[in-house]
Design an enzyme around this catalytic site. Structure first.
Site, PDB file in Angstrom:
ATOM      1  N   SER A 130       0.835  -1.437   0.043  1.00  0.00           N
ATOM      2  CA  SER A 130       0.241  -0.373  -0.100  1.00  0.00           C
ATOM      3  C   SER A 130       1.022   1.167   0.021  1.00  0.00           C
ATOM      4  CB  SER A 130      -0.562  -0.118   1.170  1.00  0.00           C
ATOM      5  OG  SER A 130      -1.760   1.119   1.470  1.00  0.00           O
ATOM      6  N   SER A 142      -0.575   4.245   0.597  1.00  0.00           N
ATOM      7  CA  SER A 142      -1.561   4.816   1.381  1.00  0.00           C
ATOM      8  C   SER A 142      -1.076   5.458   2.349  1.00  0.00           C
ATOM      9  CB  SER A 142      -2.520   4.250   1.969  1.00  0.00           C
ATOM     10  OG  SER A 142      -3.017   4.043   1.069  1.00  0.00           O
ATOM     11  N   ILE A 160      -5.895   1.884 -14.495  1.00  0.00           N
ATOM     12  CA  ILE A 160      -5.653   2.299 -12.578  1.00  0.00           C
ATOM     13  C   ILE A 160      -4.816   1.773 -12.232  1.00  0.00           C
ATOM     14  CG2 ILE A 160      -8.283   2.604 -12.742  1.00  0.00           C
ATOM     15  CD1 ILE A 160      -8.260   0.005 -10.886  1.00  0.00           C
ATOM     16  N   LYS A 195     -12.900  -4.737   1.403  1.00  0.00           N
ATOM     17  CA  LYS A 195     -13.858  -3.817   0.499  1.00  0.00           C
ATOM     18  C   LYS A 195     -15.752  -4.140   1.022  1.00  0.00           C
ATOM     19  CE  LYS A 195     -10.707  -0.991  -2.581  1.00  0.00           C
ATOM     20  NZ  LYS A 195     -10.745  -0.589  -3.809  1.00  0.00           N
ATOM     21  N   GLY A 237     -12.730  -5.392 -17.143  1.00  0.00           N
ATOM     22  CA  GLY A 237     -12.146  -5.583 -15.549  1.00  0.00           C
ATOM     23  C   GLY A 237     -13.777  -5.577 -15.024  1.00  0.00           C
TER      24      GLY A 237
END
EC number: 1.1.1.25
Length: 292
Positions: free
Chosen positions: A24, A26, A235, A76, A137
């Site tokens: 990650s 983030s 992405i 998620k 996708g």
């Protein structure tokens, strides 16, 4: 579960959770913004396995220093069971990537769609005769992208290894409009379809799969499927220039890389966590940091 104490006793913090989590970006993004704004708070990664989600949210609810978390795979959808409410704009997506506090409540949000749309805002502010998006996708990111583009008036073509799954996503997330579901291989083979020059139209081609990512095979897309003036948007952000984007750029198409969505969605979450607007005038410096 890695139960991290805050960096400084009593310091506010947020984090990103997932399984795995080492990849990650983030913590780098939020840490960069916290430093620029001189906010005394922390942001870290926390490895949480699926069977640990219940304990994780129980512990964090009780921690007054915890401001919320970003959520990556595979949580998620399952994390929705642990929030008190979901933002209305997120309900249709069926997945969240952000949890933040609103008083005593935990609120679930999905910032992926808005983050994805951010670099397209100039185009979306214009009027078009026709808007079409080809989305490759059918995973979690594709759900948010489908919902976001449907809301902007796009006709959608969703491609997946299972066309029935692609059709199901369209029926669920974009029930209005004449959208199409095809097999991923559809775009791998050349087409002799004669496009007009598409002036006054907006065409976007999106890779919402992991294909092209480091360690993954490339996404096979024959450029004959791209109408003139198309925008290619991948992405994937590792590598930043995927084979798809390199081929599209060489052919003269405009391209958008995965850091656009990554930074855009993080900025929305940052405001939820820390109550401040991310300092986006430093995006160039942030990009350099993320590519080291």
């Amino acid at each position: 579960m890695s139960s991290h104490p805050s960096t400084i006793a009593g310091q506010a913090y947020a984090e990103v959770i997932g399984d795995p989590i080492a990849q990650s970006k983030s913590p780098l993004i939020h840490g960069f913004w916290l430093e620029k704004l001189a906010i005394e708070a922390g942001f870290r990664a926390c490895h949480v396995k699926p069977e640990e989600l219940n304990d994780y949210f129980a512990e964090r609810r009780a921690d007054p220093n915890w401001r919320g978390c970003n959520i990556t795979m595979p949580h998620k959808q399952s994390a929705m069971a642990y929030v008190d409410q979901v933002e209305s704009s997120t309900e249709t997506i069926g997945a969240i990537n952000t949890v933040y506090r609103d008083g005593e409540k935990l609120v679930g949000a999905n910032t992926d769609g808005a983050g994805f749309l951010e670099p397209l805002r100039d185009e979306l502010a214009q009027e078009h005769y026709f808007r079409m998006a080809r989305i490759l996708g059918t995973g979690g990111a594709a759900r948010a992208i489908i919902a976001a583009l449907a809301g902007e008036g796009f006709t959608l073509v969703v491609a997946g290894r299972d066309p029935d799954k692609a059709r199901g996503l369209l029926d669920e997330l974009a029930p209005d409009g004449e959208h199409h579901a095809v097999h991923l291989d559809h775009f791998a083979e050349p087409t002799d379809f004669a496009f007009d020059d598409r002036e006054g139209c907006l065409d976007v081609i999106i890779n919402a799969t992991a294909l092209g990512m480091k360690g993954q095979p490339p996404l096979v897309f024959d450029l004959s499927h791209a109408p003139p003036r198309s925008i290619f948007y991948d992405i994937v952000y590792s590598p930043l220039e995927t084979a798809l984007l390199a081929d599209a750029a060489m052919a003269g198409f405009r391209t958008l890389d995965g850091l656009n969505m990554l930074i855009g969605q993080a900025a929305i979450a940052f405001r939820h966590f820390f109550g401040e607007t991310a300092p986006r005038d430093h995006d160039g410096e942030l990009r350099e940091l993320l590519l080291r």
